[in-house]
Design a protein around this motif. Structure first.
Motif, PDB file in Angstrom:
ATOM      1  N   GLU A 224       0.835  -1.208   0.000  1.00 18.17           N
ATOM      2  CA  GLU A 224       0.000   0.000   0.000  1.00 18.17           C
ATOM      3  C   GLU A 224       0.861   1.246   0.000  1.00 18.17           C
ATOM      4  O   GLU A 224       0.570   2.230  -0.682  1.00 18.17           O
ATOM      5  CB  GLU A 224      -0.920  -0.005   1.227  1.00 18.17           C
ATOM      6  CG  GLU A 224      -1.958  -1.109   1.234  1.00 18.17           C
ATOM      7  CD  GLU A 224      -2.661  -1.199   2.567  1.00 18.17           C
ATOM      8  OE1 GLU A 224      -1.996  -1.026   3.607  1.00 18.17           O
ATOM      9  OE2 GLU A 224      -3.878  -1.421   2.579  1.00 18.17           O
ATOM     10  N   PHE A 225       1.921   1.209   0.803  1.00 13.90           N
ATOM     11  CA  PHE A 225       2.810   2.365   0.923  1.00 13.90           C
ATOM     12  C   PHE A 225       3.433   2.716  -0.424  1.00 13.90           C
ATOM     13  O   PHE A 225       3.468   3.882  -0.823  1.00 13.90           O
ATOM     14  CB  PHE A 225       3.900   2.045   1.949  1.00 13.90           C
ATOM     15  CG  PHE A 225       4.838   3.187   2.220  1.00 13.90           C
ATOM     16  CD1 PHE A 225       4.420   4.268   2.976  1.00 13.90           C
ATOM     17  CD2 PHE A 225       6.132   3.178   1.724  1.00 13.90           C
ATOM     18  CE1 PHE A 225       5.283   5.329   3.235  1.00 13.90           C
ATOM     19  CE2 PHE A 225       6.998   4.230   1.977  1.00 13.90           C
ATOM     20  CZ  PHE A 225       6.571   5.299   2.734  1.00 13.90           C
ATOM     21  N   ARG A 226       3.902   1.709  -1.144  1.00 12.87           N
ATOM     22  CA  ARG A 226       4.546   1.965  -2.435  1.00 12.87           C
ATOM     23  C   ARG A 226       3.550   2.344  -3.518  1.00 12.87           C
ATOM     24  O   ARG A 226       3.786   3.279  -4.290  1.00 12.87           O
ATOM     25  CB  ARG A 226       5.365   0.733  -2.860  1.00 12.87           C
ATOM     26  CG  ARG A 226       6.596   0.530  -1.977  1.00 12.87           C
ATOM     27  CD  ARG A 226       7.452  -0.622  -2.456  1.00 12.87           C
ATOM     28  NE  ARG A 226       8.688  -0.678  -1.680  1.00 12.87           N
ATOM     29  CZ  ARG A 226       9.776   0.031  -1.939  1.00 12.87           C
ATOM     30  NH1 ARG A 226       9.805   0.839  -2.973  1.00 12.87           N
ATOM     31  NH2 ARG A 226      10.848  -0.068  -1.186  1.00 12.87           N
ATOM     32  N   LEU A 227       2.437   1.640  -3.590  1.00  7.86           N
ATOM     33  CA  LEU A 227       1.468   1.929  -4.642  1.00  7.86           C
ATOM     34  C   LEU A 227       0.818   3.295  -4.455  1.00  7.86           C
ATOM     35  O   LEU A 227       0.510   3.989  -5.426  1.00  7.86           O
ATOM     36  CB  LEU A 227       0.394   0.839  -4.674  1.00  7.86           C
ATOM     37  CG  LEU A 227       0.881  -0.548  -5.114  1.00  7.86           C
ATOM     38  CD1 LEU A 227      -0.258  -1.559  -5.014  1.00  7.86           C
ATOM     39  CD2 LEU A 227       1.447  -0.519  -6.526  1.00  7.86           C
ATOM     40  N   SER A 228       0.619   3.708  -3.202  1.00  5.81           N
ATOM     41  CA  SER A 228      -0.002   5.014  -2.963  1.00  5.81           C
ATOM     42  C   SER A 228       0.899   6.150  -3.431  1.00  5.81           C
ATOM     43  O   SER A 228       0.411   7.230  -3.794  1.00  5.81           O
ATOM     44  CB  SER A 228      -0.361   5.185  -1.481  1.00  5.81           C
ATOM     45  OG  SER A 228       0.791   5.142  -0.662  1.00  5.81           O
ATOM     46  N   TRP A 229       2.229   5.927  -3.434  1.00  4.59           N
ATOM     47  CA  TRP A 229       3.133   6.958  -3.952  1.00  4.59           C
ATOM     48  C   TRP A 229       2.840   7.218  -5.422  1.00  4.59           C
ATOM     49  O   TRP A 229       2.808   8.370  -5.869  1.00  4.59           O
ATOM     50  CB  TRP A 229       4.599   6.547  -3.786  1.00  4.59           C
ATOM     51  CG  TRP A 229       5.552   7.616  -4.242  1.00  4.59           C
ATOM     52  CD1 TRP A 229       6.082   8.615  -3.470  1.00  4.59           C
ATOM     53  CD2 TRP A 229       6.061   7.823  -5.577  1.00  4.59           C
ATOM     54  NE1 TRP A 229       6.892   9.425  -4.240  1.00  4.59           N
ATOM     55  CE2 TRP A 229       6.892   8.967  -5.534  1.00  4.59           C
ATOM     56  CE3 TRP A 229       5.888   7.173  -6.782  1.00  4.59           C
ATOM     57  CZ2 TRP A 229       7.553   9.460  -6.652  1.00  4.59           C
ATOM     58  CZ3 TRP A 229       6.539   7.652  -7.914  1.00  4.59           C
ATOM     59  CH2 TRP A 229       7.358   8.788  -7.841  1.00  4.59           C
ATOM     60  N   PHE A 230       2.631   6.161  -6.207  1.00 14.19           N
ATOM     61  CA  PHE A 230       2.351   6.319  -7.632  1.00 14.19           C
ATOM     62  C   PHE A 230       1.016   7.024  -7.867  1.00 14.19           C
ATOM     63  O   PHE A 230       0.883   7.807  -8.811  1.00 14.19           O
ATOM     64  CB  PHE A 230       2.367   4.953  -8.329  1.00 14.19           C
ATOM     65  CG  PHE A 230       3.737   4.381  -8.471  1.00 14.19           C
ATOM     66  CD1 PHE A 230       4.564   4.758  -9.521  1.00 14.19           C
ATOM     67  CD2 PHE A 230       4.236   3.474  -7.545  1.00 14.19           C
ATOM     68  CE1 PHE A 230       5.846   4.243  -9.655  1.00 14.19           C
ATOM     69  CE2 PHE A 230       5.508   2.961  -7.667  1.00 14.19           C
ATOM     70  CZ  PHE A 230       6.319   3.342  -8.724  1.00 14.19           C
ATOM     71  N   LYS A 231       0.031   6.749  -7.017  1.00 11.27           N
ATOM     72  CA  LYS A 231      -1.258   7.422  -7.151  1.00 11.27           C
ATOM     73  C   LYS A 231      -1.085   8.927  -6.915  1.00 11.27           C
ATOM     74  O   LYS A 231      -1.660   9.749  -7.630  1.00 11.27           O
ATOM     75  CB  LYS A 231      -2.267   6.849  -6.155  1.00 11.27           C
ATOM     76  CG  LYS A 231      -2.622   5.397  -6.433  1.00 11.27           C
ATOM     77  CD  LYS A 231      -3.520   4.823  -5.349  1.00 11.27           C
ATOM     78  CE  LYS A 231      -3.806   3.342  -5.609  1.00 11.27           C
ATOM     79  NZ  LYS A 231      -4.630   2.745  -4.536  1.00 11.27           N
ATOM     80  N   MET A 232      -0.287   9.271  -5.908  1.00 14.11           N
ATOM     81  CA  MET A 232      -0.011  10.678  -5.629  1.00 14.11           C
ATOM     82  C   MET A 232       0.746  11.324  -6.778  1.00 14.11           C
ATOM     83  O   MET A 232       0.373  12.394  -7.283  1.00 14.11           O
ATOM     84  CB  MET A 232       0.791  10.780  -4.325  1.00 14.11           C
ATOM     85  CG  MET A 232       1.260  12.185  -3.947  1.00 14.11           C
ATOM     86  SD  MET A 232       2.823  12.709  -4.748  1.00 14.11           S
ATOM     87  CE  MET A 232       3.975  11.537  -4.051  1.00 14.11           C
ATOM     88  N   PHE A 233       1.808  10.686  -7.233  1.00 13.07           N
ATOM     89  CA  PHE A 233       2.646  11.232  -8.294  1.00 13.07           C
ATOM     90  C   PHE A 233       1.844  11.397  -9.588  1.00 13.07           C
ATOM     91  O   PHE A 233       2.008  12.379 -10.318  1.00 13.07           O
ATOM     92  CB  PHE A 233       3.841  10.306  -8.530  1.00 13.07           C
ATOM     93  CG  PHE A 233       4.922  10.891  -9.401  1.00 13.07           C
ATOM     94  CD1 PHE A 233       5.923  11.672  -8.848  1.00 13.07           C
ATOM     95  CD2 PHE A 233       4.936  10.658 -10.760  1.00 13.07           C
ATOM     96  CE1 PHE A 233       6.925  12.206  -9.645  1.00 13.07           C
ATOM     97  CE2 PHE A 233       5.933  11.182 -11.570  1.00 13.07           C
ATOM     98  CZ  PHE A 233       6.933  11.962 -11.008  1.00 13.07           C
ATOM     99  N   ALA A 234       0.951  10.438  -9.864  1.00 16.74           N
ATOM    100  CA  ALA A 234       0.129  10.503 -11.077  1.00 16.74           C
ATOM    101  C   ALA A 234      -0.795  11.715 -11.051  1.00 16.74           C
ATOM    102  O   ALA A 234      -0.995  12.383 -12.076  1.00 16.74           O
ATOM    103  CB  ALA A 234      -0.684   9.222 -11.229  1.00 16.74           C
ATOM    104  N   ASP A 235      -1.353  12.016  -9.884  1.00 19.82           N
ATOM    105  CA  ASP A 235      -2.237  13.181  -9.772  1.00 19.82           C
ATOM    106  C   ASP A 235      -1.468  14.483  -9.985  1.00 19.82           C
ATOM    107  O   ASP A 235      -1.953  15.413 -10.636  1.00 19.82           O
ATOM    108  CB  ASP A 235      -2.924  13.206  -8.403  1.00 19.82           C
ATOM    109  CG  ASP A 235      -4.028  12.166  -8.289  1.00 19.82           C
ATOM    110  OD1 ASP A 235      -4.431  11.619  -9.335  1.00 19.82           O
ATOM    111  OD2 ASP A 235      -4.479  11.897  -7.158  1.00 19.82           O
ATOM    112  N   VAL A 236      -0.250  14.544  -9.440  1.00 25.37           N
ATOM    113  CA  VAL A 236       0.580  15.742  -9.636  1.00 25.37           C
ATOM    114  C   VAL A 236       0.975  15.870 -11.101  1.00 25.37           C
ATOM    115  O   VAL A 236       0.925  16.967 -11.689  1.00 25.37           O
ATOM    116  CB  VAL A 236       1.829  15.688  -8.738  1.00 25.37           C
ATOM    117  CG1 VAL A 236       2.744  16.889  -9.015  1.00 25.37           C
ATOM    118  CG2 VAL A 236       1.441  15.660  -7.262  1.00 25.37           C
TER     119      VAL A 236
END
Length: 361
Positions: A224-236
């Motif tokens: 979850e910790f790693r995948l949530s980073w990509f979700k954040m980065f994708a939104d930015v």
């Protein structure tokens, strides 16, 4: 004194002593034109009585108790949505401010030639053993970062929540925290603000962050910790594209970061626990700009490593390397402490004084 210019939001849940310490650190500010909002997330202990005692002590303190627990993130969001002052800051109930936090952050705001989304002061961390560490990468003097340079700083170095004074209007335009970002909420929120607005930095030590070993990033799973980073980065990344941030700039400054995170995550996930998340990792990798061929080859290699049990061995070796890395970093920080003694000593004195005021050892 006039109308309050800053609102300090203090979300809390069943930590009345720590909440009181946080409030006292705000009341000790060298700048006095503020209001404090204590937001109680339906505590069942004596939080309410402690808050009411504080309200009688100072009229700038306000208290609101939710009828039911709405979650820590939603509690913060509630506070931000009800700010009426020009500026605000968020102070978790186990963190504290240093005396010149508001004064120096507002000075940067007011002296800037253009509106700033936020001004960040330096924040030091204190662990559960009472040891202070100055580990944030922070400018050594006052500086302003204009778009898109501020995005890179927020995503690479980070900005610590308790050390920031936000401009209410600018932050309301980007919306509240995103639930899907998990522990990357602060990082993404600050980066979104930096897409369209300038951000400022003050070298003043403005806050002390409590670094818990059982924090949210430890409680959530590695996946979850790693995948949530990509979700954040994708939104930015999506907002940067819509705001026409130069593709060449993004490729030079932030695309390498996406590749490093993707390759690192693929290696970390090539074990039994991570096998079922490859498809999601691949989808998110493509969304943040990792080349399709890289995604395909990397995930194929990771799946093969998992089948051959190489993934477990690689991850075990990485864990050892990471332990060595953090041990060496710890030694280096002890060596550097001579250079940062002034900052850490100030933080330690303020922290100890506040602890004495509320009866903590």
């Amino acid at each position: 004194m006039g109308e309050p210019k800053v609102t300090t939001i203090i979300p809390t849940y069943e930590r009345p002593t720590l909440m009181k310490r946080a409030v006292l650190s705000v009341l000790a500010q060298s700048y006095s034109n503020f209001v404090i909002q204590i937001l109680d997330n339906a505590s069942t202990d004596d939080t309410a009585s402690v808050a009411r005692d504080l309200m009688q002590f100072d009229s700038r303190i306000q208290y609101y108790r939710h009828k039911e627990n709405i979650g820590s993130l939603n509690n913060m969001i509630y506070g931000m949505q009800n700010v009426t002052t020009l500026y605000f800051n968020i102070l978790c109930d186990d963190d504290v401010l240093l005396p010149d936090f508001m004064r120096d952050a507002l000075l940067v705001h007011e002296e800037s030639s253009s509106p700033l989304a936020f001004v960040s002061t330096r924040v030091v961390a204190v662990n559960e053993n009472g040891q202070f560490v100055d580990k944030m990468i922070h400018p050594k003097e006052v500086c302003i970062l204009t778009p898109p340079e501020g995005i890179a700083h927020c995503l690479k170095a980070g900005v610590s929540l308790p050390g920031v004074v936000y401009q209410t209007r600018a932050m309301s335009e980007i919306g509240a925290f995103r639930q899907s970002w998990w522990n990357w909420t602060e990082t993404g929120w600050h980066a979104l603000a930096a897409v369209t607005a300038s951000i400022g930095f003050s070298p003043t030590v403005g806050g002390i962050f409590s670094d818990h070993t059982e924090g949210s990033s430890k409680q959530m799973g590695r996946l979850e910790f790693r995948l949530s980073w990509f979700k954040m980065f994708a939104d930015v990344y999506d907002k940067a594209q819509k705001c026409r941030i130069s593709s060449a700039w993004w490729e030079r400054h932030l695309r390498p970061l996406a590749y490093r995170k993707f390759l690192g995550s693929a290696v970390r996930l090539c074990n039994v626990d991570g096998f079922e998340t490859y498809d999601e990792l691949g989808r998110l990798g493509l969304k943040v700009g990792v080349h399709n061929a890289i995604v395909t080859v990397t995930l194929a290699a990771a799946r093969m490593a998992r089948v051959l049990w190489i993934g477990r061995l690689v991850n075990a070796l990485l864990d050892v390397c990471q332990w060595i890395r953090w041990t060496v970093i710890g030694w280096l920080r002890q060596f550097r402490r001579k250079q940062t003694n002034a900052r850490l000593d100030l933080a330690s004195r303020v922290f100890c004084h506040l602890n004495e005021e509320v009866g903590l050892n």
